[in-house]
Design a protein around this motif. Structure first.
Motif, PDB file in Angstrom:
ATOM      1  N   LYS A  75       0.816  -1.216   0.000  1.00 49.90           N
ATOM      2  CA  LYS A  75       0.000   0.000   0.000  1.00 49.90           C
ATOM      3  C   LYS A  75       0.847   1.262   0.000  1.00 49.90           C
ATOM      4  CE  LYS A  75      -2.906  -0.276   3.440  1.00 49.90           C
ATOM      5  NZ  LYS A  75      -4.006  -0.212   4.384  1.00 49.90           N
ATOM      6  N   THR A  76       2.041   1.183   0.581  1.00 41.52           N
ATOM      7  CA  THR A  76       2.789   2.424   0.803  1.00 41.52           C
ATOM      8  C   THR A  76       4.127   2.516   0.084  1.00 41.52           C
ATOM      9  OG1 THR A  76       3.669   1.432   2.813  1.00 41.52           O
ATOM     10  CG2 THR A  76       1.777   2.888   3.077  1.00 41.52           C
ATOM     11  N   THR A 151      12.566   9.295   2.170  1.00 43.35           N
ATOM     12  CA  THR A 151      11.661  10.441   2.310  1.00 43.35           C
ATOM     13  C   THR A 151      11.150  10.523   3.736  1.00 43.35           C
ATOM     14  OG1 THR A 151      10.938  10.029   0.058  1.00 43.35           O
ATOM     15  CG2 THR A 151       9.607  11.567   1.311  1.00 43.35           C
ATOM     16  N   THR A 152      11.157  11.719   4.275  1.00 42.74           N
ATOM     17  CA  THR A 152      10.559  11.960   5.589  1.00 42.74           C
ATOM     18  C   THR A 152       9.725  13.227   5.519  1.00 42.74           C
ATOM     19  OG1 THR A 152      12.244  10.816   6.846  1.00 42.74           O
ATOM     20  CG2 THR A 152      11.071  12.530   8.010  1.00 42.74           C
ATOM     21  N   GLN A 153       8.544  13.117   6.081  1.00 44.67           N
ATOM     22  CA  GLN A 153       7.630  14.262   6.061  1.00 44.67           C
ATOM     23  C   GLN A 153       7.306  14.636   7.504  1.00 44.67           C
ATOM     24  OE1 GLN A 153       4.425  14.391   2.942  1.00 44.67           O
ATOM     25  NE2 GLN A 153       3.153  14.078   4.706  1.00 44.67           N
ATOM     26  N   LYS A 179       4.231  15.449  14.192  1.00 44.75           N
ATOM     27  CA  LYS A 179       4.430  14.045  13.817  1.00 44.75           C
ATOM     28  C   LYS A 179       5.375  13.982  12.635  1.00 44.75           C
ATOM     29  CE  LYS A 179      -0.030  12.754  15.498  1.00 44.75           C
ATOM     30  NZ  LYS A 179      -0.506  14.121  15.688  1.00 44.75           N
ATOM     31  N   ASN A 181       6.773  11.486   9.790  1.00 45.08           N
ATOM     32  CA  ASN A 181       6.518  10.220   9.105  1.00 45.08           C
ATOM     33  C   ASN A 181       7.761   9.848   8.297  1.00 45.08           C
ATOM     34  OD1 ASN A 181       5.308   8.023   8.013  1.00 45.08           O
ATOM     35  ND2 ASN A 181       3.680   9.127   6.966  1.00 45.08           N
ATOM     36  N   VAL A 182       8.482   8.856   8.800  1.00 48.76           N
ATOM     37  CA  VAL A 182       9.743   8.459   8.170  1.00 48.76           C
ATOM     38  C   VAL A 182       9.459   7.310   7.199  1.00 48.76           C
ATOM     39  CG1 VAL A 182      12.117   7.710   8.600  1.00 48.76           C
ATOM     40  CG2 VAL A 182      10.946   9.139  10.270  1.00 48.76           C
ATOM     41  N   GLY A 183       9.761   7.523   5.956  1.00 51.81           N
ATOM     42  CA  GLY A 183       9.391   6.594   4.889  1.00 51.81           C
ATOM     43  C   GLY A 183      10.159   5.283   4.897  1.00 51.81           C
ATOM     44  N   TYR A 276       3.829  20.930   5.759  1.00 47.59           N
ATOM     45  CA  TYR A 276       4.698  19.757   5.917  1.00 47.59           C
ATOM     46  C   TYR A 276       6.058  20.109   5.336  1.00 47.59           C
ATOM     47  CZ  TYR A 276       0.486  17.134   7.006  1.00 47.59           C
ATOM     48  OH  TYR A 276      -0.678  16.694   7.594  1.00 47.59           O
ATOM     49  N   LYS A 280      14.326  14.681   1.312  1.00 43.16           N
ATOM     50  CA  LYS A 280      14.497  13.553   0.383  1.00 43.16           C
ATOM     51  C   LYS A 280      15.962  13.309   0.117  1.00 43.16           C
ATOM     52  CE  LYS A 280      11.281  12.762  -2.936  1.00 43.16           C
ATOM     53  NZ  LYS A 280      10.482  13.028  -4.134  1.00 43.16           N
TER      54      LYS A 280
END
Lengths: 300, 288
Positions: A75-76, A151-153, A179, A181-183, A276, A280
């Motif tokens: 999914k991701t 990628t981190t957002q 928060k 979100n570390v890819g 955000y 990258k």
């Protein structure tokens, strides 16, 4: 005399520092809490290496088979293109050279998340006289190399000064734990902030960015590039991207140097807005696995 | 009987596998998330989002169902922060619902569009603000006894037999009135009345304009000193009320009790008109 006094003080200070007595020594660390959610570390794994037949005798052919699995969440995560797949034979076994290019006959093997690909190579065990009639070992090293993007957002909550004051006056805390979100992938980018959120609209925010290698492989600059770089963008509206002292990073003991970056927080027309910041890094990653093949001598 | 059931079950299975049944239960994409109803003293509201996770460039529909508990005026609901979503030009950011009567249901519909590209799964909080004007009112008995009546009841132990009733409208902003002495009061007694304004809701009240607060004193209470209020029987506030950490200050008035009959029961009433804002959010996930 002065030099001796200075040397003694320095020695005592160094001793104290090394002993851990000075805990609050100034260091370059951000103190604002960030809630981190991390995706899987691994991406491609080499697994289930098998040798057939299981007993290898001198002068016979044997097969080494293994599989490569994309362990990402369908999914991701994105598909991965294998750039190189090689087997290194450092022992007395032979298979047409010491480095076997397993992608020789097929270009661009793409592995989708959740997918498994099987590979095999045929090798010949040495003759009895080559190993003096004794049991020998052939270490077969399999190495897969691919390119990927880390990628981190991270959330960057912005609020007008008037709104912060309004909330505080009403007895509501405007403070927010962002928060991060570390890819997916073995290389992870992290943000560290000095200032608490919400950031005040129109102000300047200083933060640190760095990367960690949490996988078992090695990180290198992507092909066609000599350096590993972290690029930062603001989302939505990329016209106001953060700027950093420098963008190139080097890994040392699994972690890069920390880069100091600045973000000019947008001037808001509305009361508040969630932005955000996205970090990258394009990189090349190599994972290795070794299988030792035991060669038994046939009676002479 | 079992063989009769087999054929429709088999056909449904084939249909589901073929993709003809797109809205099959538990399908990932057709999820409607109904958030728990939020109850406040003034209003109940429910957020409904469809779907709760969208792909890049897709639309998300949000319905906000509002049921006021009492009459509310100038009700507006607006998107404070659409996060990474955008509101299409033909859609409104603020929906004006006007005046709403108690227990009438109104629905505000919003439509937002996800960005064309996202780097990764982004759980976004879309923030809303509900603003309205409302009023609070409270009424309470004030009992003053003549000197003779007071003494007689005190000696016979029947002072507390006189019931003192009070009522108030449920409200996010309240005015609380209390007295320095216990009721019933005795004729000629000096009584201090304190009036405190509180924000007991989860939202933020605007400052209350001085002409939006009225206190009606009964005939059995006379004002002797009251610095924050003016007037004799109808007290009007002389300054606006601002709230700091849920409290809007406390005023004290010196009153004198007066019994015109042996058991004098009067009515003390207060009415407050206020403006109020509630902020809340719903989470929508954007998938790359």
């Amino acid at each position: 005399m002065k030099a001796r006094v200075f040397a003694t003080i320095s020695l005592v200070f160094a001793f104290l520092l090394l002993s851990g007595c000075i805990e609050n020594f100034p260091n370059y660390r951000a103190s604002v809490k960030v809630q981190t959610q991390e995706e899987t570390h691994d991406l491609l794994v080499i697994e289930d290496i098998k040798v057939t037949p299981s007993l290898v005798f001198t002068g016979t052919e044997f097969k080494v088979s293994f599989r490569i699995r994309h362990v990402g969440d369908p999914k991701t995560s994105a598909p991965v293109t294998i750039k190189e797949l090689k087997a290194y034979d450092f022992g007395p076994c032979s298979g047409g050279g010491h480095v076997l290019d397993l992608l020789k006959d097929s270009n661009n093997i793409v592995i989708y998340p959740g997918e498994v690909k099987y590979f095999s190579l045929t090798l010949t065990a040495p003759e009895r006289n080559e190993i003096a009639g004794l049991e020998a070992k052939c270490p077969i090293r399999i190495k897969v190399t691919y390119n990927y993007n880390a990628t981190t957002q991270v959330e960057a909550y912005v609020m007008k000064k008037e709104k912060i004051e309004k909330l505080e006056k009403a007895g509501k805390s405007p403070y927010y734990t962002p928060k991060q979100n570390v890819g997916i992938g073995p290389v992870k980018i992290y943000f560290e902030f000095f200032q608490p959120q919400p950031f005040e609209s129109g102000r300047k925010v200083v933060f640190l960015v760095y990367a960690k290698n949490l996988g078992d492989g090695d990180v290198n600059a992507p092909s066609g590039s000599k350096k590993l770089t972290i690029t930062l963008t603001q989302f939505p509206s990329e016209a106001n991207n953060p700027t950093c002292e420098k963008s190139d990073v080097k890994f040392f003991r699994g972690e890069t140097n920390k880069i100091k970056c600045t973000w000019n927080v947008p001037k808001l027309e509305e009361e508040e807005k969630m932005y955000y910041l996205i970090g990258k890094m394009n990189y090349e990653y190599s994972v290795e696995k070794v299988k030792e093949v035991i060669v038994k001598p046939l009676p002479g | 009987m079992i063989s009769r059931m087999l054929l429709p079950t088999f056909m449904l299975f084939i249909l589901a596998l073929s993709g003809c049944v797109t809205n099959f239960p538990f399908s990932y994409r057709s999820k409607v998330t109904v958030y728990e109803e939020t109850l406040t003293d003034d209003i109940a509201y429910t957020f409904e989002v469809y779907p709760s996770s969208v792909y890049e460039g897709e639309k998300v529909k949000i319905r906000v169902k509002l049921v006021p508990k009492k009459t509310l005026k100038n009700v507006n609901i607006s998107v404070v922060d659409p996060c990474i979503f955008t509101i299409p030009e033909n859609r409104k950011k603020t929906i004006t619902l006007g005046d709403l009567s108690a227990n009438t249901q109104r629905i505000a519909k919003f439509e937002l569009r996800a960005p064309e590209t996202v780097e990764m799964n982004t759980k976004c909080k879309i923030k809303f603000k509900i603003s309205y004007e409302a009023s609070f009112s409270a009424i309470s008995d004030v009992v003053v006894l003549s000197e003779a009546e007071y003494k007689e009841r005190a000696s016979s132990g029947t002072l507390n037999d006189i019931k003192i009733s009070s009522s108030k409208t449920p409200s996010a902003v309240e005015a609380r009135i209390s007295f320095s002495e216990e009721q019933p009061f005795r004729d000629g007694e000096e009584v201090f009345m304190s009036v405190e304004y509180l924000n007991i809701g989860n939202g933020i009240p605007d400052k209350i304009e001085k002409n939006n607060i009225k206190i009606n004193l009964p005939q059995n209470l006379e004002v002797e000193e009251c610095s924050d209020y003016s007037g004799e029987n109808e007290l009007t506030l002389s300054k606006n009320i601002e709230f700091y950490e849920k409290k809007g200050g406390k005023s004290v008035c010196k009153l004198r009790a007066k019994a015109n009959v042996p058991i004098d029961i009067g009515k003390l009433s207060i009415s407050v008109k206020y403006k109020y804002e509630i902020e809340d959010y719903i989470s929508v996930e954007v998938l790359p």
